[in-house]
Write a protein that holds these residues in place. Structure first.
Motif, short mmCIF file in Angstrom:
data_model
loop_
_atom_site.label_atom_id
_atom_site.label_comp_id
_atom_site.label_asym_id
_atom_site.label_seq_id
_atom_site.Cartn_x
_atom_site.Cartn_y
_atom_site.Cartn_z
N VAL A 276 -3.44 5.07 -1.42
CA VAL A 276 -4.29 5.92 -0.58
C VAL A 276 -3.90 7.36 -0.87
O VAL A 276 -2.77 7.77 -0.60
CB VAL A 276 -4.12 5.60 0.92
CG1 VAL A 276 -5.05 6.46 1.75
CG2 VAL A 276 -4.38 4.12 1.19
N MET A 277 -4.82 8.12 -1.45
CA MET A 277 -4.53 9.46 -1.94
C MET A 277 -5.03 10.51 -0.95
O MET A 277 -6.11 10.36 -0.36
CB MET A 277 -5.20 9.69 -3.30
CG MET A 277 -4.94 8.63 -4.35
SD MET A 277 -3.19 8.43 -4.78
CE MET A 277 -2.82 10.04 -5.49
N SER A 278 -4.26 11.59 -0.81
CA SER A 278 -4.71 12.71 0.02
C SER A 278 -4.22 14.01 -0.58
O SER A 278 -3.28 14.03 -1.38
CB SER A 278 -4.19 12.57 1.45
OG SER A 278 -2.78 12.78 1.51
N THR B 184 0.86 -1.18 0.00
CA THR B 184 0.00 0.00 0.00
C THR B 184 0.89 1.23 0.00
O THR B 184 1.77 1.36 0.86
CB THR B 184 -0.93 0.02 1.22
OG1 THR B 184 -1.80 -1.11 1.17
CG2 THR B 184 -1.76 1.29 1.24
N ILE B 185 0.69 2.10 -0.97
CA ILE B 185 1.49 3.31 -1.09
C ILE B 185 0.59 4.49 -0.78
O ILE B 185 -0.46 4.69 -1.41
CB ILE B 185 2.10 3.44 -2.49
CG1 ILE B 185 2.97 2.21 -2.80
CG2 ILE B 185 2.94 4.72 -2.59
CD1 ILE B 185 3.61 2.23 -4.17
N GLY B 186 0.96 5.25 0.23
CA GLY B 186 0.23 6.45 0.58
C GLY B 186 0.77 7.65 -0.17
O GLY B 186 1.97 7.73 -0.46
N PHE B 187 -0.10 8.58 -0.47
CA PHE B 187 0.29 9.79 -1.18
C PHE B 187 -0.17 11.01 -0.40
O PHE B 187 -1.36 11.17 -0.12
CB PHE B 187 -0.34 9.83 -2.58
CG PHE B 187 0.32 8.87 -3.55
CD1 PHE B 187 1.28 9.32 -4.44
CD2 PHE B 187 0.00 7.52 -3.52
CE1 PHE B 187 1.89 8.43 -5.31
CE2 PHE B 187 0.61 6.63 -4.39
CZ PHE B 187 1.56 7.09 -5.29
N VAL C 153 5.35 5.89 1.64
CA VAL C 153 4.55 7.11 1.46
C VAL C 153 5.29 8.07 0.55
O VAL C 153 6.48 8.34 0.73
CB VAL C 153 4.23 7.76 2.82
CG1 VAL C 153 3.44 9.05 2.62
CG2 VAL C 153 3.45 6.79 3.71
N VAL C 154 4.56 8.59 -0.44
CA VAL C 154 5.10 9.57 -1.38
C VAL C 154 4.65 10.96 -0.95
O VAL C 154 3.44 11.22 -0.83
CB VAL C 154 4.63 9.29 -2.82
CG1 VAL C 154 5.19 10.34 -3.79
CG2 VAL C 154 5.05 7.89 -3.26
#
Length: 216
Positions: free
Chosen positions: A28-30, A3-6, A64-65
């Protein structure tokens, strides 16, 4: 599957997310405006994407990016990123970010500032010297002749290796610049910035980089 968070869902973030999904990851985009403003992007990205707050994206992401304007880097949540690999895509644009004295004096690097803000995270610079559209259009399998290369830099060896592997799975060779203190070599106004280069060419451009005080 990871899972890569942004934290940030603009041009670079959305294209990295597309590539991550195609490589089999969930995202997961924010953004700074709230999950409800990401409905169109999430619909476009498909069922492996969901919208969240920045704190949720930081908490849920295995990696996380961070892809926010540099002037907003202090808004990145600290505690949920402790111990995690954080990919920083940023560059310093004075016309957008205002004057940042330690960067103008070349006493610090862009990603070094984020590492200071996230002292328990493992920051790796990546995706900062490629245009957003090329992230999805200029990929190729490992071993392809003239495969595009992207630079990485970071103070943690294991984190750099993990990001290099991620880039490979995304369709790019990774060229290791070394510590964050050397990451300026692929930032704005340097030969590698924006150039479409294979690994050999990128290594040559990195060696040609020069410090130019107050030129940004």
């Amino acid at each position: 599957m990871t899972t890569i968070g942004f934290i940030g869902a603009g041009h670079i973030g959305s294209q990295v997310a597309r590539t991550a999904i195609e490589a089999g990851h969930d995202v997961v985009m924010s953004n700074s405006r709230g999950p409800e403003t990401l409905a169109a992007l999430i619909a476009d990205l498909g069922p492996r994407a969901r919208a969240a707050t920045a704190t949720e994206a930081a908490t849920e992401g295995d990696i996380v990016v961070v892809t926010v304007p540099l002037k907003a880097y202090r808004d990145v949540p600290v505690e949920p990123l402790a111990g995690k690999i954080v990919i920083d895509t940023n560059n310093y644009y004075r016309e957008r970010d205002g004057d940042i004295a330690v960067l103008d004096a070349e006493e610090q690097t862009v990603s070094g500032l984020l590492q200071q803000h996230l002292p328990e995270s493992r920051v790796v610079k990546a995706f900062n010297h490629i245009t957003a559209s090329d992230i999805t259009s200029d990929r190729s399998p490992a071993g392809t002749d003239d495969r595009r290369a992207l630079a990485i830099a970071g103070d943690d060896d294991d984190a750099r290796r993990a990001v290099a592997d991620l880039l490979d799975s995304f369709g790019f060779d990774a060229v290791d610049v070394g510590q964050l203190s050397e990451s300026w070599r692929v930032e704005r106004d340097q030969p590698a910035y924006g150039a479409r280069e294979n690994a050999r060419e990128l290594r040559a451009s990195i060696l040609l980089a020069e410090r130019n005080k107050n030129s940004r």
